[in-house]
Design a protein around this motif. Structure first.
Motif, PDB file in Angstrom:
ATOM      1  N   ALA A   1       0.834  -1.205   0.000  1.00 11.05           N
ATOM      2  CA  ALA A   1       0.000   0.000   0.000  1.00 11.05           C
ATOM      3  C   ALA A   1       0.869   1.255   0.000  1.00 11.05           C
TER       4      ALA A   1
ATOM      5  N   ALA B   1      -2.289   3.093   4.882  1.00  4.67           N
ATOM      6  CA  ALA B   1      -1.743   1.739   4.775  1.00  4.67           C
ATOM      7  C   ALA B   1      -2.278   0.861   5.904  1.00  4.67           C
TER       8      ALA B   1
ATOM      9  N   VAL C   1      -5.763  -0.114   5.018  1.00  3.86           N
ATOM     10  CA  VAL C   1      -5.790  -1.154   3.987  1.00  3.86           C
ATOM     11  C   VAL C   1      -5.596  -2.535   4.619  1.00  3.86           C
TER      12      VAL C   1
ATOM     13  N   LEU D   1      -3.926   2.295  -5.820  1.00  3.39           N
ATOM     14  CA  LEU D   1      -4.333   1.887  -4.478  1.00  3.39           C
ATOM     15  C   LEU D   1      -5.765   1.370  -4.438  1.00  3.39           C
TER      16      LEU D   1
END
Length: 396
Positions: free
Chosen positions: A39, A49, A52, A100
């Motif tokens: 990420a 991140a 994610v 992303l």
């Protein structure tokens, strides 16, 4: 349905039942350490991140109920094969993601595939194994999955040396494809109640209403178990960092805790089968709760190691206990729907526990957050002690 206990042999179902689990675990273990790094490589901030990383859990949480419907419609074998196929596609998506958003979708789908896979394999063993062997079977199922997750990062690290971060995802792809192929050899189960369409098939809503007392009693205990288990994964590295330990020492402590975790699942399952579920479920939570309460008192690597080993032992003996309790209380008609709700409660706890830890740490302190998690462990032990029968439950 379950075979007669006198004729049953684990050897007959070992490879088709447990093989896909260790391979699926290996695939997930290979990618878990690199999700945040991937990420970041696609431009995510540290906070994004971290978000994610949670998408796997969110994907699983949101997919438990749909997974129950799919498993009920298509059966355990094809649900597992389908989950392996979806996981393969999702991991390829992660490996080649141009941005992303696409990467996040891939991670979310990995969580969704995991929900279908986990529910189908639990339902399969619940029905394939006689009740007198049930806890051992489901503890082994949980144990081999943990072994796969433990091995995965090492194989993933080797692949990364040759193919960069994408190598970890290709390891995952290979693992889940083989898992799906092995699952094809699973023998089909003959389900009772084939005429349920005439009387009306159970729905998620009807099971939720009919079994609400179970969900509001032992189900609350399962939610608390999920919260403690998920939080302990974040607690160890965070407290180690607070003590000033370097990354290699932290990894060693975490790894030793995981090793203890993997060593005790089968004996614990045997105790559950012979003495009752409470004999393992309650000590598991009490040990983890006490360990987490002791953690803020540690001042160095040795103290943290001892606490980490105790946490690993407590978590290890509880391997499969949530699945076993779910299997015990699931009705023959509507089992898939019941297990979907059951797994939703466990995943809700897994999602809520780290969130609570993060909030308490931000508002007060890490020590307070860790101690609060320990108290949740003690509360889980109390709930399970009160509601779980002291002897093995007969099938529904």
């Amino acid at each position: 349905m379950s075979q007669d206990g006198a004729e049953f042999s684990f050897k007959k179902i070992a490879i088709p039942a447990f093989g896909p689990s260790i391979l699926f675990g290996l695939g997930e273990g290979a990618i878990l350490p690199v999700i945040a790094l991937s990420a970041r490589g696609l431009g995510a901030s540290v906070a994004i991140a971290a978000l994610v990383v949670t998408l796997i859990g969110i994907g699983s949480l949101l997919s438990n109920i749909p997974a129950s419907i799919l498993t009920d419609k298509y059966g355990e074998r094809w649900s597992i094969v389908g989950a392996a196929g979806l996981s393969m596609v999702a991991m390829i998506l992660c490996a080649v993601a141009p941005n992303l958003w696409v990467y996040g979708l891939g991670v979310l789908l990995i969580g969704a595939a995991s929900a279908v896979f986990n529910l189908a394999r639990q339902k399969y063993l619940t029905e394939a194994v006689p009740i007198q062997y049930r806890a051992r079977a489901l503890s082994t199922l949980g144990g081999v999955m943990r072994i796969g997750v433990f091995i995965g990062p090492f194989i993933g690290a080797l692949a990364i040396n040759f193919f960069q971060l994408a190598g970890a995802y290709w390891v995952g792809v290979v693992a889940v494809v083989i898992a799906g192929l092995v699952a094809l050899s699973m023998p089909d189960l003959v389900h009772e109640g084939g005429a349920q369409s005439a009387t009306g098939a159970p729905t998620v809503r009807s099971i939720l209403v009919d079994r609400r007392r179970i969900f509001l009693t032992i189900g609350i205990g399962v939610l608390l178990v999920g919260a403690v288990r998920a939080s302990r994964q974040a607690v160890l590295p965070l407290w180690a960092e607070g003590l000033g330990l370097d990354a290699s020492t932290t990894s060693l402590i975490y790894g030793l805790s995981g090793a203890v975790d993997m060593l005790v699942f089968y004996p614990a399952g045997k105790v559950m089968d012979r003495r009752g579920r409470a004999w393992v479920a309650v000590p598991s939570m009490l040990l983890m709760g006490i360990s987490l309460l002791l953690m803020p008192l540690t001042t160095g690597a040795l103290g943290l190691l001892l606490v980490a080993l105790l946490i690993g032992f407590g978590n290890g003996i509880g391997s499969g206990v949530v699945m076993t309790l779910g299997a015990d209380y699931s009705p023959a008609r509507g089992r898939a729907q019941f297990l979907g709700i059951w797994r939703f409660l466990a995943d809700l706890g897994s999602f809520s526990g780290p969130a609570l830890l993060s909030g308490l740490t931000a508002v007060i302190s890490l020590a307070f957050g860790v101690a609060a998690t320990g108290l949740i462990g003690l509360a889980a032990g109390a709930v399970l002690w009160y509601w779980i029968p002291r002897s093995p439950k007969t099938p529904s």
